[in-house]
Design an enzyme around this catalytic site. Structure first.
Site, PDB file in Angstrom:
ATOM      1  N   GLY A 184       0.834  -1.208   0.000  1.00  0.00           N
ATOM      2  CA  GLY A 184       0.000   0.000   0.000  1.00  0.00           C
ATOM      3  C   GLY A 184       0.865   1.253   0.000  1.00  0.00           C
ATOM      4  O   GLY A 184       1.879   1.301   0.689  1.00  0.00           O
ATOM      5  N   ARG A 237       1.104  -5.074  -5.432  1.00  0.00           N
ATOM      6  CA  ARG A 237       1.286  -6.306  -4.676  1.00  0.00           C
ATOM      7  C   ARG A 237       1.641  -7.350  -5.740  1.00  0.00           C
ATOM      8  O   ARG A 237       1.006  -7.411  -6.784  1.00  0.00           O
ATOM      9  CB  ARG A 237       0.027  -6.644  -3.901  1.00  0.00           C
ATOM     10  CG  ARG A 237      -0.305  -5.511  -2.918  1.00  0.00           C
ATOM     11  CD  ARG A 237      -1.257  -5.907  -1.817  1.00  0.00           C
ATOM     12  NE  ARG A 237      -1.238  -4.903  -0.761  1.00  0.00           N
ATOM     13  CZ  ARG A 237      -2.117  -3.907  -0.646  1.00  0.00           C
ATOM     14  NH1 ARG A 237      -3.086  -3.781  -1.516  1.00  0.00           N
ATOM     15  NH2 ARG A 237      -2.016  -3.039   0.346  1.00  0.00           N
ATOM     16  N   ASP A 256       5.553  -4.867   6.127  1.00  0.00           N
ATOM     17  CA  ASP A 256       6.297  -6.074   6.502  1.00  0.00           C
ATOM     18  C   ASP A 256       6.223  -7.182   5.450  1.00  0.00           C
ATOM     19  O   ASP A 256       7.120  -8.021   5.372  1.00  0.00           O
ATOM     20  CB  ASP A 256       5.959  -6.571   7.910  1.00  0.00           C
ATOM     21  CG  ASP A 256       4.484  -6.755   8.126  1.00  0.00           C
ATOM     22  OD1 ASP A 256       3.713  -6.637   7.157  1.00  0.00           O
ATOM     23  OD2 ASP A 256       4.105  -7.041   9.282  1.00  0.00           O
ATOM     24  N   THR A 307       4.141   2.741   5.559  1.00  0.00           N
ATOM     25  CA  THR A 307       2.717   2.367   5.632  1.00  0.00           C
ATOM     26  C   THR A 307       2.009   3.340   6.565  1.00  0.00           C
ATOM     27  O   THR A 307       2.575   3.736   7.581  1.00  0.00           O
ATOM     28  CB  THR A 307       2.505   0.923   6.139  1.00  0.00           C
ATOM     29  OG1 THR A 307       1.127   0.771   6.511  1.00  0.00           O
ATOM     30  CG2 THR A 307       3.359   0.577   7.342  1.00  0.00           C
ATOM     31  N   ASP A 365      -0.309   2.602   8.437  1.00  0.00           N
ATOM     32  CA  ASP A 365      -0.843   1.874   9.596  1.00  0.00           C
ATOM     33  C   ASP A 365       0.057   1.918  10.831  1.00  0.00           C
ATOM     34  O   ASP A 365      -0.395   1.602  11.932  1.00  0.00           O
ATOM     35  CB  ASP A 365      -1.069   0.402   9.236  1.00  0.00           C
ATOM     36  CG  ASP A 365      -2.156   0.216   8.192  1.00  0.00           C
ATOM     37  OD1 ASP A 365      -2.909   1.170   7.955  1.00  0.00           O
ATOM     38  OD2 ASP A 365      -2.242  -0.895   7.628  1.00  0.00           O
ATOM     39  N   ASP A 396       2.189  -0.219  11.625  1.00  0.00           N
ATOM     40  CA  ASP A 396       2.062  -1.560  12.220  1.00  0.00           C
ATOM     41  C   ASP A 396       3.277  -2.451  11.942  1.00  0.00           C
ATOM     42  O   ASP A 396       3.143  -3.665  11.844  1.00  0.00           O
ATOM     43  CB  ASP A 396       0.780  -2.244  11.709  1.00  0.00           C
ATOM     44  CG  ASP A 396       0.802  -2.461  10.205  1.00  0.00           C
ATOM     45  OD1 ASP A 396       1.657  -1.870   9.514  1.00  0.00           O
ATOM     46  OD2 ASP A 396      -0.038  -3.236   9.710  1.00  0.00           O
ATOM     47  N   ARG A 456      -6.585  -2.374   8.860  1.00  0.00           N
ATOM     48  CA  ARG A 456      -7.266  -3.671   8.831  1.00  0.00           C
ATOM     49  C   ARG A 456      -6.793  -4.569   9.953  1.00  0.00           C
ATOM     50  O   ARG A 456      -7.519  -5.393  10.453  1.00  0.00           O
ATOM     51  CB  ARG A 456      -7.014  -4.329   7.467  1.00  0.00           C
ATOM     52  CG  ARG A 456      -8.027  -5.371   7.113  1.00  0.00           C
ATOM     53  CD  ARG A 456      -7.947  -5.741   5.652  1.00  0.00           C
ATOM     54  NE  ARG A 456      -8.438  -4.687   4.782  1.00  0.00           N
ATOM     55  CZ  ARG A 456      -8.281  -4.672   3.458  1.00  0.00           C
ATOM     56  NH1 ARG A 456      -7.631  -5.639   2.865  1.00  0.00           N
ATOM     57  NH2 ARG A 456      -8.771  -3.692   2.730  1.00  0.00           N
TER      58      ARG A 456
HETATM   59  P1  ADP Z   1       3.089  -4.528   2.731  1.00  0.00           P
HETATM   60  O1  ADP Z   1       4.530  -4.493   2.302  1.00  0.00           O
HETATM   61  O2  ADP Z   1       2.462  -3.171   2.752  1.00  0.00           O
HETATM   62  O3  ADP Z   1       2.898  -5.314   3.988  1.00  0.00           O
HETATM   63  P2  ADP Z   1       2.089  -6.780   1.184  1.00  0.00           P
HETATM   64  O4  ADP Z   1       1.908  -7.652   2.361  1.00  0.00           O
HETATM   65  O5  ADP Z   1       1.034  -6.753   0.138  1.00  0.00           O
HETATM   66  O6  ADP Z   1       2.269  -5.242   1.576  1.00  0.00           O
HETATM   67  O7  ADP Z   1       3.475  -7.171   0.502  1.00  0.00           O
HETATM   68  C1  ADP Z   1       3.960  -6.509  -0.632  1.00  0.00           C
HETATM   69  C2  ADP Z   1       4.665  -7.484  -1.534  1.00  0.00           C
HETATM   70  O8  ADP Z   1       5.778  -8.075  -0.849  1.00  0.00           O
HETATM   71  C3  ADP Z   1       3.825  -8.693  -1.951  1.00  0.00           C
HETATM   72  O9  ADP Z   1       2.996  -8.418  -3.015  1.00  0.00           O
HETATM   73  C4  ADP Z   1       4.902  -9.700  -2.335  1.00  0.00           C
HETATM   74  O10 ADP Z   1       5.438  -9.440  -3.603  1.00  0.00           O
HETATM   75  C5  ADP Z   1       5.960  -9.416  -1.285  1.00  0.00           C
HETATM   76  N1  ADP Z   1       5.767 -10.345  -0.167  1.00  0.00           N
HETATM   77  C6  ADP Z   1       4.789 -10.337   0.755  1.00  0.00           C
HETATM   78  N2  ADP Z   1       4.876 -11.369   1.595  1.00  0.00           N
HETATM   79  C7  ADP Z   1       5.925 -12.093   1.176  1.00  0.00           C
HETATM   80  C8  ADP Z   1       6.542 -13.309   1.625  1.00  0.00           C
HETATM   81  N3  ADP Z   1       6.055 -14.003   2.650  1.00  0.00           N
HETATM   82  N4  ADP Z   1       7.625 -13.752   0.950  1.00  0.00           N
HETATM   83  C9  ADP Z   1       8.120 -13.068  -0.112  1.00  0.00           C
HETATM   84  N5  ADP Z   1       7.579 -11.929  -0.580  1.00  0.00           N
HETATM   85  C10 ADP Z   1       6.516 -11.443   0.041  1.00  0.00           C
HETATM   86  O1  F6P Z   2      -1.868  -1.075   4.816  1.00  0.00           O
HETATM   87  C1  F6P Z   2      -2.414   0.163   4.471  1.00  0.00           C
HETATM   88  C2  F6P Z   2      -3.902   0.054   4.215  1.00  0.00           C
HETATM   89  O2  F6P Z   2      -4.375   1.327   3.856  1.00  0.00           O
HETATM   90  C3  F6P Z   2      -4.728  -0.519   5.354  1.00  0.00           C
HETATM   91  O3  F6P Z   2      -5.008   0.395   6.371  1.00  0.00           O
HETATM   92  C4  F6P Z   2      -5.955  -0.959   4.627  1.00  0.00           C
HETATM   93  O4  F6P Z   2      -6.613  -1.981   5.334  1.00  0.00           O
HETATM   94  C5  F6P Z   2      -5.406  -1.458   3.319  1.00  0.00           C
HETATM   95  O5  F6P Z   2      -4.152  -0.820   3.136  1.00  0.00           O
HETATM   96  C6  F6P Z   2      -6.285  -1.177   2.133  1.00  0.00           C
HETATM   97  O6  F6P Z   2      -5.712  -1.749   1.023  1.00  0.00           O
HETATM   98  P1  F6P Z   2      -6.191  -1.458  -0.475  1.00  0.00           P
HETATM   99  O7  F6P Z   2      -5.423  -0.257  -0.939  1.00  0.00           O
HETATM  100  O8  F6P Z   2      -5.796  -2.690  -1.209  1.00  0.00           O
HETATM  101  O9  F6P Z   2      -7.649  -1.191  -0.466  1.00  0.00           O
END
Ligand code: ADP
Ligand code: F6P
Length: 326
Positions: free
Chosen positions: A13, A74, A105, A127, A129, A131, A173
């Site tokens: 995000g 993502r 993360d 982010t 959040d 978090d 979330r």
């Molecule tokens: P955020 O970084 O905001 O937590 P996501 O959880 O969607 O957002 O993760 C972003 C991208 O990081 C994912 O689309 C994927 O490409 C990569 N990623 C997420 N989790 C994993 C994982 N367990 N192992 C490897 N790559 C990951």
């Molecule tokens: O992680 C950031 C965030 O804005 C959360 O607060 C929210 O739940 C989520 O992303 C929304 O994701 P999307 O942009 O896919 O609707």
């Protein structure tokens, strides 16, 4: 291997201040004698080879803009071995010796996987959040809090003139940090977060009734997105309040307005400091680490350790919020 060229990407995000972080990475790297490549659309750009040269002027005029000029995505494919191999091939093809990954993360996990396969990565927390366990602060949080506060202030005006109750969903979330800070800043009668189980009668309706007895006529209830059924809970709560108290109630989902807008001073400065810190590690050939903010200092942690850290919700602050919003 000596570090000559680094890549930078934004992932997951978006968050206000990501552009300031990209700018800092590019400028710090060039000042240190490195070349920089921009990887578009998160890890997808690494897989597809959507990679462009960035020079000092490529990041002009973005420090004050929300969103990310590198776009974000993502990338489920990056989690597969085939996707990872394509990413590694492109690192070789484009001469990328290390990568700065700006995201949450999930993005850190991707950075860890890439580091383990020989491309040193540094993660930056981005982010709204707040978090991420390893850091007390994430880029975008301050801007999102201020946006949410301003939006709820507007809702308060109309709630006040109609003597209504305004039930507002803020983002988060999985985490209530944004809801807690916003709730305190707007003087919410109740703040509902995923970390604390809530009882509609005791935690919302009774609190409204008590305040009503001392003359309060309009109310704000702040609800984190992760409470109950996402994007629906606020409507149920508003209806329940109206039925139980007779106070006309309205529900609002703030949504993605919280993710955009000009980053605040705090987000710009934090992003600048963190971006520079990431480059100073990479230039030494150090990877598999993330930049964190703890005890008022920019520090760095091993990614694996950062991902296994626990971040506790601030229950004392939560209790304080309840004491002063009566
Ligand atoms: P955020 O970084 O905001 O937590 P996501 O959880 O969607 O957002 O993760 C972003 C991208 O990081 C994912 O689309 C994927 O490409 C990569 N990623 C997420 N989790 C994993 C994982 N367990 N192992 C490897 N790559 C990951
Ligand atoms: O992680 C950031 C965030 O804005 C959360 O607060 C929210 O739940 C989520 O992303 C929304 O994701 P999307 O942009 O896919 O609707």
């Amino acid at each position: 291997m000596s570090m000559k060229t680094i890549g930078v990407l934004t992932s997951g995000g978006d968050a206000p201040g990501m552009n300031a972080a990209v700018r800092a990475v590019v400028r710090s790297a060039i000042s240190t004698g490195l070349k920089v490549k921009g990887i578009m659309r998160g890890y997808n750009g690494l897989i597809d080879g959507e990679i462009t040269d960035l020079d000092v002027r490529s990041v002009s005029d973005i420090i004050h803009r929300g969103g990310t000029i590198l776009y974000t995505a993502r990338s489920p494919e990056f989690k597969t071995e085939a996707g990872m191999q394509k990413a590694l091939e492109n690192c070789k093809k484009f001469g990328i010796d290390g990568v700065v990954v700006i995201g949450g993360d999930g993005s850190y996990r991707g950075a860890r996987d890439l580091s383990l396969r020989g491309v040193p990565c540094i993660g930056l927390p981005g982010t709204i959040d707040n978090d991420i366990s390893s850091t007390e602060y994430t880029i975008g949080f301050d801007t999102a809090m201020n946006t949410a506060m301003e939006m709820v202030d507007r809702l308060r005006d109309t709630a006040q003139s109609h003597e209504r109750c305004s039930v507002v969903e803020v983002m988060g979330r999985h985490a209530g940090y944004l809801a807690l800070q916003t709730g305190i800043a707007v003087g919410a009668t109740s703040i509902l977060v995923p970390e604390v189980e809530y009882n509609l009668q005791a935690d919302v309706i009774d609190r409204i009734r008590t305040a009503q007895k001392t003359g309060k006529k309009h109310f704000i209830i702040v609800v984190a997105e992760g409470v109950g059924t996402i994007h629906e809970e606020v409507f149920h709560i508003a209806q329940a309040i109206e039925e139980a108290t007779g106070i006309e109630s309205r529900a609002t989902v703030l949504g993605h307005v919280q993710r955009g807008g000009r980053p605040t001073v705090r987000d710009r400065v934090m992003a600048s400091e963190m971006g520079d810190a990431a480059v100073q590690l990479l230039v030494q050939g150090i990877g598999n680490r993330v930049i964190s903010y703890r005890n008022s200092q920019i520090v760095n942690d091993d990614i694996y350790e950062a991902l296994s850290m626990q971040k506790s919700f601030d229950f004392d602050t939560y209790q304080m919020a309840l004491r002063i919003s009566i």
